[in-house]
Design an enzyme around this catalytic site. Sequence first.
Site, PDB file in Angstrom:
ATOM      1  N   CYS A   2      52.487  30.159  38.341  1.00 32.64           N
ATOM      2  CA  CYS A   2      53.715  29.372  38.346  1.00 32.64           C
ATOM      3  C   CYS A   2      54.305  29.320  36.935  1.00 32.64           C
ATOM      4  O   CYS A   2      53.579  29.238  35.956  1.00 32.64           O
ATOM      5  CB  CYS A   2      53.541  27.937  38.833  1.00 32.64           C
ATOM      6  N   ARG A  27      54.426  35.241  36.337  1.00 28.01           N
ATOM      7  CA  ARG A  27      53.444  34.192  36.603  1.00 28.01           C
ATOM      8  C   ARG A  27      53.360  33.819  38.082  1.00 28.01           C
ATOM      9  O   ARG A  27      52.507  33.036  38.491  1.00 28.01           O
ATOM     10  CB  ARG A  27      53.799  32.927  35.800  1.00 28.01           C
ATOM     11  N   TRP A  74      53.610  30.608  42.369  1.00 27.69           N
ATOM     12  CA  TRP A  74      52.506  31.361  42.965  1.00 27.69           C
ATOM     13  C   TRP A  74      51.790  30.340  43.837  1.00 27.69           C
ATOM     14  O   TRP A  74      51.214  29.380  43.337  1.00 27.69           O
ATOM     15  CB  TRP A  74      51.578  31.903  41.873  1.00 27.69           C
ATOM     16  N   ASN A 100      53.252  23.373  37.167  1.00 30.63           N
ATOM     17  CA  ASN A 100      52.334  24.513  37.159  1.00 30.63           C
ATOM     18  C   ASN A 100      50.937  23.916  37.136  1.00 30.63           C
ATOM     19  O   ASN A 100      50.583  23.224  36.195  1.00 30.63           O
ATOM     20  CB  ASN A 100      52.570  25.345  35.892  1.00 30.63           C
ATOM     21  N   GLY A 101      50.165  24.159  38.192  1.00 32.82           N
ATOM     22  CA  GLY A 101      48.801  23.639  38.166  1.00 32.82           C
ATOM     23  C   GLY A 101      48.387  23.088  39.504  1.00 32.82           C
ATOM     24  O   GLY A 101      49.003  23.391  40.535  1.00 32.82           O
ATOM     25  N   GLU A 506      37.566  49.680  36.564  1.00 26.58           N
ATOM     26  CA  GLU A 506      38.938  49.379  36.143  1.00 26.58           C
ATOM     27  C   GLU A 506      39.940  50.301  36.857  1.00 26.58           C
ATOM     28  O   GLU A 506      41.013  49.859  37.279  1.00 26.58           O
ATOM     29  CB  GLU A 506      39.036  49.505  34.614  1.00 26.58           C
ATOM     30  N   LYS A 510      42.929  48.856  39.125  1.00 23.80           N
ATOM     31  CA  LYS A 510      44.353  49.176  38.882  1.00 23.80           C
ATOM     32  C   LYS A 510      44.990  49.692  40.168  1.00 23.80           C
ATOM     33  O   LYS A 510      46.081  49.286  40.536  1.00 23.80           O
ATOM     34  CB  LYS A 510      44.516  50.248  37.792  1.00 23.80           C
ATOM     35  N   GLU A 513      45.285  46.855  42.960  1.00 22.71           N
ATOM     36  CA  GLU A 513      46.199  45.729  42.740  1.00 22.71           C
ATOM     37  C   GLU A 513      47.670  46.121  42.770  1.00 22.71           C
ATOM     38  O   GLU A 513      48.506  45.315  43.135  1.00 22.71           O
ATOM     39  CB  GLU A 513      45.841  44.912  41.497  1.00 22.71           C
ATOM     40  N   HIS A 529      22.653  55.308  47.390  1.00 27.43           N
ATOM     41  CA  HIS A 529      21.938  54.153  47.947  1.00 27.43           C
ATOM     42  C   HIS A 529      22.770  53.403  48.987  1.00 27.43           C
ATOM     43  O   HIS A 529      22.461  52.268  49.312  1.00 27.43           O
ATOM     44  CB  HIS A 529      21.506  53.205  46.817  1.00 27.43           C
ATOM     45  N   LYS A 628      50.284  36.864  36.689  1.00 24.32           N
ATOM     46  CA  LYS A 628      49.741  37.365  35.426  1.00 24.32           C
ATOM     47  C   LYS A 628      48.657  36.465  34.858  1.00 24.32           C
ATOM     48  O   LYS A 628      47.641  36.933  34.384  1.00 24.32           O
ATOM     49  CB  LYS A 628      50.882  37.526  34.423  1.00 24.32           C
TER      50      LYS A 628
HETATM   51  O1  M6R Z   1      44.339  36.594  31.215  1.00 23.08           O
HETATM   52  P1  M6R Z   1      42.992  37.066  31.631  1.00 23.08           P
HETATM   53  O2  M6R Z   1      42.531  38.262  30.867  1.00 23.08           O
HETATM   54  O3  M6R Z   1      41.954  36.005  31.590  1.00 23.08           O
HETATM   55  O4  M6R Z   1      43.151  37.512  33.142  1.00 23.08           O
HETATM   56  C1  M6R Z   1      42.045  37.878  33.907  1.00 23.08           C
HETATM   57  C2  M6R Z   1      42.463  38.522  35.197  1.00 23.08           C
HETATM   58  O5  M6R Z   1      43.209  37.626  35.968  1.00 23.08           O
HETATM   59  C3  M6R Z   1      43.293  39.786  34.962  1.00 23.08           C
HETATM   60  O6  M6R Z   1      42.616  40.713  34.180  1.00 23.08           O
HETATM   61  C4  M6R Z   1      43.661  40.435  36.311  1.00 23.08           C
HETATM   62  O7  M6R Z   1      42.523  40.958  36.910  1.00 23.08           O
HETATM   63  C5  M6R Z   1      44.733  41.512  36.115  1.00 23.08           C
HETATM   64  N1  M6R Z   1      45.641  41.474  37.199  1.00 23.08           N
HETATM   65  C6  M6R Z   1      44.166  42.871  36.006  1.00 23.08           C
HETATM   66  O8  M6R Z   1      45.115  43.866  35.921  1.00 23.08           O
END
Ligand code: M6R
Length: 633
Positions: A2, A27, A74, A100-101, A506, A510, A513, A529, A628
């Site tokens: 948010c 956000r 969000w 926000n929260g 990773e 990527k 997501e 396994h 984010k």
């Molecule tokens: O701000 P942060 O690094 O703590 O965020 C952690 C995760 O939320 C963040 O890395 C998330 O997985 C991203 N969408 C990855 O691309």
Amino acid sequence: MCGIVGYVGTQTATEILLSGLEKLEYRGYDSAGVATIWEDEVNCVRAKGKLSNLRSKLEHLQSPAQIGIGHTRWATHGKPEEYNAHPHMDTAMRIAVAVNGIIENYSKLREELKQQGYQFRSDTDVEVIPHLIAQFLKEEIAFGQSNSDSVFLEAVRKAVNELQGAFAIAIISADYPDELIVVRQQAPIVIGFGQGEFFCASDTPAIISHTKAVLPLENGELARLTPLGVEVYNFAGQRLKKHPRLLSLNPMMVEKQGFKHFMLKEIYEQPGVVRACLEAYFNTDWHPGNSSRSPINIGLASEFYADIEQIHIVACGTSWHAALIGKYLLEQLAQIPTQVHYASEFRYAPSPLTPNTLTIGVTQSGETADTLAALAMEQERRQGREPKYQARLLGITNRPESSLGYMVSHMINTLAGIEIGVAATKTFIAQLMAFYALALDLAYSRQTLPLENLEDILKGLRQIPKEMEATLESQEKLTEQLAHEFAETQDFIFLGRGINFPIALEGALKLKEISYIHAEGYPAGEMKHGPIALLDAKVPVVAIAVPGSVYEKVISNAQEAKARDSRLIGVTPVKDGEAAEIFNDLVPVSFVDELLSPILTVVPLQLLAYHIAARRGLDVDQPRNLAKSVTVE
Ligand code: M6R
């Protein structure tokens, strides 16, 4: 999660709020809304979905209001529908609130308020706030001791003292049309100072085009913004002395600069990020013959390192992957046993207390609730124990001004510049650079690495920006072609071993997501396994094969996948021999030492995910269901 923005001053508020929200959309983008005060009324307009929907709704309303708040959501409590969008209002529609929260004690408050006749119109937790403020306002007007200028502020102060949880709030009221009240408790909010106008926002990009003078509120503080100035108080009502500081952020940094998406721009910024980190973290004049001081310059004194017996790292998502590479480096170079924890798990099942433990929180945003809570718990449970058990906390973040910055006494600033794309790319690279610097600094101070080896690693690191540029140039077309072929694929497997296993994770993250394709990363040796049962001609396998300790092993694991008909994509610097034979597609990366290879091998995986998502016509920078910074548990 948010984003909030607020304005009070002499300009028309709506456009300032909307353009601020555009910069905060990363956000959350489930719904958006603005509330302004105009002709003695709060005008609240909200829309489900992206900000553009709200913009269209507002097009016909030419509001001259000079005060207002905006929100981009969000969803946590309540579906992403218009009736759950912020701002939320009290029963009489005089008070509007953007939050926000999360309000943890909302259900009890909601029941109490309902019994008193307050009317709820949403399923959200935060709707209790405008009603609570209305209730305190009524009491304040009837029996309050406070001077009439402070009635609204006082009602807000009393209301926030009733709330439990983590939140940042912006509030306006038609009965106090010059006052914008802003509150912070465990969620970020910054105040911007203009001339006769003041702003608030969840993050600085929302206000940078108006002012560079900012004051981030601290936990337990609230502020009143009027066209005449800003007053800051604590939750007990005491006035605090505060001074704004100047931001170094440039408005250009939050523009796409000709790239189609922020993510692509941020991938291309990576060589520059490595250069910035090299310049900041490493002393250029160091060599083994001149080794009386460390070649590393990350501001951590040798007393901070003294007697470290163990390291715990807490992080989430991509930062967790960076932490896994950090573990490899800290164990192999500095010989320190290191454990990496998901912050959300560590909070509820912490490792037993061990003496002389360094706890590292890795978070690009510095606002991830799970990571902050894990660090806070670590600090708390070690408080009052004998010195060897006391908390030694280090933060690795791209936002030193964030909540993390207030929490830890030591910090490595990752120097990636602001990242807007929801998928982390350049901040991951910067986190890796921070871990190379930390591990090498520790190795130097504990003398676990011959100085000649240290020098070789430093020389290798200095080559990385050039090699990364070459990699980017050679891979753009190639990954675009692969994206063309794989855009409709339903499952992907990524394999890596040793220091490149986290890169497989990773690469998979990527892809899932931003392209919504199911993808998994595995240590290549684990396939046999169980996961190998998933493979057939429809499941392509991306294998990261870098010459070094596990190259041959990865190649034979890739053979096993090929024997199950999987199409094989090799990310490797080797263009001939067995690699050329077994991989159906070769994605070449420059040849660098295996220890440094993750900084390069991740790049084609970022590009592959990007091009697949772009080809599928998806919203690369704002993928569905994500935000984010994840400021809720
Ligand atoms: O701000 P942060 O690094 O703590 O965020 C952690 C995760 O939320 C963040 O890395 C998330 O997985 C991203 N969408 C990855 O691309």
